[in-house]
Design an enzyme around this catalytic site. Structure first.
Site, PDB file in Angstrom:
ATOM      1  N   SER A 135       0.847  -1.199   0.000  1.00 45.61           N
ATOM      2  CA  SER A 135       0.000   0.000   0.000  1.00 45.61           C
ATOM      3  C   SER A 135       0.877   1.241   0.000  1.00 45.61           C
ATOM      4  O   SER A 135       2.027   1.201   0.445  1.00 45.61           O
ATOM      5  CB  SER A 135      -0.876   0.002   1.259  1.00 45.61           C
ATOM      6  OG  SER A 135      -1.609   1.205   1.368  1.00 45.61           O
ATOM      7  N   TYR A 147      -2.675   0.018  10.691  1.00 46.59           N
ATOM      8  CA  TYR A 147      -2.791  -0.532   9.339  1.00 46.59           C
ATOM      9  C   TYR A 147      -1.540  -0.212   8.533  1.00 46.59           C
ATOM     10  O   TYR A 147      -0.953  -1.090   7.878  1.00 46.59           O
ATOM     11  CB  TYR A 147      -4.028   0.038   8.643  1.00 46.59           C
ATOM     12  CG  TYR A 147      -4.117  -0.317   7.180  1.00 46.59           C
ATOM     13  CD1 TYR A 147      -4.570  -1.568   6.784  1.00 46.59           C
ATOM     14  CD2 TYR A 147      -3.719   0.588   6.184  1.00 46.59           C
ATOM     15  CE1 TYR A 147      -4.637  -1.911   5.439  1.00 46.59           C
ATOM     16  CE2 TYR A 147      -3.784   0.252   4.848  1.00 46.59           C
ATOM     17  CZ  TYR A 147      -4.239  -0.997   4.480  1.00 46.59           C
ATOM     18  OH  TYR A 147      -4.284  -1.338   3.150  1.00 46.59           O
TER      19      TYR A 147
END
Length: 223
Positions: A135, A147
């Protein structure tokens, strides 16, 4: 002989789009996710070159059994896309929910490790390719984001795995998108990266000649 790609988190979003794109290019596709109904519907839609394997990839034995079954069914594995992942609803450290962290870390980190561990013997036989969904959050520091920290792990693992796999001719790639228009978000985001855009990046990495190892593909929305 058709090559075989195994995908985790295959029932929707990036995973489903990659399954469709790979099948269109002649790959066999093994589909792993928890949702049996969605997997089987996707497999029917794609056609004969698919195998639906409902399982929970955070369970090491289930993941290994599914990976071995896919290899047996198709006669081997040429690539694995560890795509399954999730976020949390409560952001930050102080206000975060440790129970959410626990579930997310098991999926975003341990399930990737379980998938890689079970897949490596099969990929070694084919000088195969391991792809993992990272990501933009794994390249940037984001305020209090657990995250993001899990994706930093994924980016580090991807490079470390690439170094291990190159010893026997294998390759590893991190696919690192910014915001993607998937069910990860509560509302549609049609101007952001589409799942099909990420699928195209995965196939680009997989279909490079043996002399080229694409270690990371970083995608951002163009709006």
């Amino acid at each position: 002989m058709a090559r075989t790609l195994l995908i985790t988190g295959a029932s929707s979003g990036i995973g489903a789009a990659t399954a469709r794109a790979a099948a269109t290019k002649g790959w066999n596709v093994a589909l792993l996710a928890r949702s049996a109904d969605k997997l089987e519907a996707l497999a029917r839609d794609i056609g004969n070159a698919t195998l639906a394997l409902p399982c929970d990839v955070t369970d090491r034995e289930q993941a290994a059994a599914a990976i071995n079954k896919a290899a047996d069914h198709f006669g081997g594995l040429d690539a694995v896309f560890a795509n399954a992942g999730k976020g949390v609803s409560r952001a930050g450290i102080e206000q975060g929910d440790p129970e959410e962290w626990h579930a997310m870390i098991h999926l975003n980190i341990l399930a990737v490790l379980y998938t890689a561990h079970a897949a490596m013997p099969h990929l070694r036989k084919t000088k195969g390719h391991f792809v993992v969904t990272g990501s933009k959050a794994g390249r940037d520091h984001m305020k209090g984001s657990v995250y993001s920290a899990t994706k930093w792990f994924v980016h580090g693992l991807g490079e470390n795995l690439a170094e291990e796999m190159r010893e026997w001719g294998g390759r590893a790639t991190v696919i690192a998108p910014g915001m993607v228009d998937t069910a990860f978000f509560d509302t549609p985001k049609p101007s952001k990266i589409q799942p099909e855009d990420v699928a195209n990046a995965v196939l680009f990495a997989l279909e490079q000649p043996a002399t080229s190892a694409v270690r990371e593909i970083y995608l951002m929305p163009n709006d």
